[in-house]
Write a protein that holds these residues in place. Structure first.
Motif, short mmCIF file in Angstrom:
data_model
loop_
_atom_site.label_atom_id
_atom_site.label_comp_id
_atom_site.label_asym_id
_atom_site.label_seq_id
_atom_site.Cartn_x
_atom_site.Cartn_y
_atom_site.Cartn_z
N ARG A 11 -11.74 -12.34 1.20
CA ARG A 11 -12.62 -11.28 1.70
C ARG A 11 -12.83 -11.45 3.21
NH1 ARG A 11 -15.91 -7.66 -1.19
NH2 ARG A 11 -17.64 -6.79 -0.01
N ASP A 12 -11.79 -11.18 3.92
CA ASP A 12 -11.76 -11.31 5.38
C ASP A 12 -10.91 -10.16 5.91
OD1 ASP A 12 -9.80 -12.44 7.69
OD2 ASP A 12 -11.81 -13.25 7.93
N ALA A 13 -11.35 -9.52 6.97
CA ALA A 13 -10.66 -8.33 7.47
C ALA A 13 -9.19 -8.61 7.81
CB ALA A 13 -11.39 -7.77 8.70
N GLY A 14 -8.93 -9.74 8.45
CA GLY A 14 -7.56 -10.06 8.81
C GLY A 14 -6.68 -10.31 7.60
N ILE A 15 -7.24 -10.96 6.59
CA ILE A 15 -6.46 -11.23 5.38
C ILE A 15 -6.20 -9.93 4.62
CG2 ILE A 15 -6.51 -12.36 3.12
CD1 ILE A 15 -8.07 -14.64 4.45
N ILE A 16 -7.20 -9.08 4.50
CA ILE A 16 -7.01 -7.80 3.82
C ILE A 16 -5.96 -6.97 4.55
CG2 ILE A 16 -8.11 -5.61 3.23
CD1 ILE A 16 -8.88 -7.89 1.36
N ALA A 17 -5.99 -7.00 5.87
CA ALA A 17 -5.00 -6.25 6.65
C ALA A 17 -3.59 -6.77 6.38
CB ALA A 17 -5.32 -6.33 8.13
N ALA A 18 -3.44 -8.09 6.26
CA ALA A 18 -2.14 -8.67 5.97
C ALA A 18 -1.66 -8.28 4.57
CB ALA A 18 -2.19 -10.18 6.11
N ILE A 19 -2.58 -8.29 3.60
CA ILE A 19 -2.24 -7.87 2.24
C ILE A 19 -1.78 -6.41 2.25
CG2 ILE A 19 -3.19 -7.39 -0.05
CD1 ILE A 19 -5.03 -9.84 0.38
N ALA A 20 -2.51 -5.56 2.97
CA ALA A 20 -2.15 -4.15 3.04
C ALA A 20 -0.78 -3.97 3.69
CB ALA A 20 -3.21 -3.38 3.82
N GLU A 21 -0.51 -4.70 4.76
CA GLU A 21 0.79 -4.60 5.42
C GLU A 21 1.91 -5.03 4.48
OE1 GLU A 21 2.97 -5.88 9.62
OE2 GLU A 21 1.14 -6.91 8.98
N ALA A 22 1.68 -6.10 3.73
CA ALA A 22 2.69 -6.56 2.77
C ALA A 22 2.96 -5.49 1.71
CB ALA A 22 2.23 -7.86 2.11
N ASN A 53 -4.95 -1.03 12.13
CA ASN A 53 -4.18 -1.66 13.21
C ASN A 53 -2.86 -2.23 12.74
OD1 ASN A 53 -6.01 -1.15 15.29
ND2 ASN A 53 -7.21 -2.97 14.84
N ARG A 54 -2.66 -2.30 11.41
CA ARG A 54 -1.45 -2.94 10.88
C ARG A 54 -0.51 -1.99 10.16
NH1 ARG A 54 -2.66 -8.73 10.39
NH2 ARG A 54 -0.67 -9.04 9.33
N VAL A 55 -1.01 -0.83 9.69
CA VAL A 55 -0.16 0.07 8.91
C VAL A 55 -0.31 1.50 9.42
CG1 VAL A 55 -0.48 -1.41 6.88
CG2 VAL A 55 -1.86 0.67 7.12
N ASP A 56 0.71 2.30 9.14
CA ASP A 56 0.64 3.71 9.54
C ASP A 56 0.65 4.67 8.36
OD1 ASP A 56 3.26 3.44 8.74
OD2 ASP A 56 4.14 3.91 10.70
N VAL A 57 0.52 4.13 7.14
CA VAL A 57 0.42 4.99 5.95
C VAL A 57 -1.03 5.45 5.80
CG1 VAL A 57 2.32 3.77 4.82
CG2 VAL A 57 -0.05 3.07 4.37
N PRO A 58 -1.27 6.47 4.98
CA PRO A 58 -2.65 6.91 4.77
C PRO A 58 -3.53 5.80 4.19
CG PRO A 58 -1.11 8.58 4.00
CD PRO A 58 -0.29 7.37 4.33
N ILE A 59 -4.77 5.78 4.64
CA ILE A 59 -5.77 4.85 4.13
C ILE A 59 -6.84 5.63 3.40
CG2 ILE A 59 -7.56 3.17 4.72
CD1 ILE A 59 -5.93 2.44 7.20
N ILE A 60 -7.11 5.23 2.16
CA ILE A 60 -8.27 5.74 1.42
C ILE A 60 -9.40 4.73 1.64
CG2 ILE A 60 -9.20 6.39 -0.82
CD1 ILE A 60 -6.26 6.82 -1.73
N GLY A 61 -10.42 5.14 2.34
CA GLY A 61 -11.52 4.23 2.65
C GLY A 61 -12.69 4.46 1.72
#
Length: 233
Positions: free
Chosen positions: A26-37, A59-67
């Motif tokens: 539960r860390d923004a950087g880790i979640i971003a890495a998971i999303a990029e993967a 900042n890591r992906v260019d696909v749509p994000i559901i927030g």
């Protein structure tokens, strides 16, 4: 009103990239890495909890994000983005679609879906209405939600049924509505993904079974002799 085109998500897999409370992930950087993967592997979109995590993923992906903003109230009930301010923060952070709680539950202190969905759509957000029943899905579609998701099926019942099979019957029923239905919740296998599409799902969201190693570890541990014999020490 929104100009977001959901059509490119048709027939695609969306990966929910979240981590529960007290998880080391539960860390923004880790979640971003998971999303990029997940995106590198082929996910067409990702679903992300909290504005801070949405911003990091953006900042890591260019696909749509559901927030979404997941809120647990004093009774332990779970709500998805219950206020307009929550939705606006997600949009400002980079979400393309905002997931809202569109159940028909009474919610003291926050607007019901009849007020929330139109208000959020008014400032330009595409809405994914997270519902738990056909009636809630029908209502969300009538209010203009771009997507209706079966996300909360089983989570609002009494008692909750969070570990049973996915609610394919609800997907099938909602598939006849004007708003596309996204199957989400308790989908654990590729066969269940295929079953959801066969039932009429526009897209399918998978989260825990892809991105939550603690839950996956417990699932495998349940088959070990130590646990099956009740002798784990």
């Amino acid at each position: 009103m929104t100009n977001f085109d959901i059509e490119p998500l048709r027939g695609k897999l969306i990966v929910s990239c979240q981590a529960p409370d007290r998880s080391p992930l539960r860390d923004a950087g880790i979640i971003a890495a998971i999303a990029e993967a997940a995106v590198i592997a082929g996910a067409a979109a990702v679903r992300v909890n909290s504005a801070a995590h949405v911003a990091a993923v953006r900042n890591r992906v260019d696909v749509p994000i559901i927030g979404l903003e997941k809120v647990i109230d004093a009774t332990g009930a779970q709500w998805i983005t219950p206020t307009v301010d929550d939705a606006r923060a997600l949009m400002d952070a980079g979400a393309d679609i905002v997931a809202l709680d569109a159940t028909l539950r009474a919610r003291p202190g926050t607007p019901g879906s009849d007020a929330l969905i139109p208000a959020v759509r008014e400032f330009g957000a595409a809405v994914m209405a997270d519902i738990d029943s056909f009636e809630a899905g029908q209502n969300a579609g009538a209010l203009g939600a771009e997507i209706v998701g079966t996300t909360l099926s089983g989570y609002t019942s009494s008692p909750p049924d969070r570990f049973g099979p996915p609610d394919i019957d609800l997907v099938r029923a909602l598939a006849h509505l004007a708003s596309p239905v996204v199957a989400e919740g308790r989908i654990k296998t590729p066969d269940e993904v295929a079953e959801a599409f066969e039932a009429g799902a526009f897209a399918v969201v998978v989260g825990t079974s892809i991105t939550e190693p603690m839950a996956l570890t417990r699932r495998f541990l349940a088959a070990t002799p130590a646990l099956t014999k009740g002798s784990l020490s």
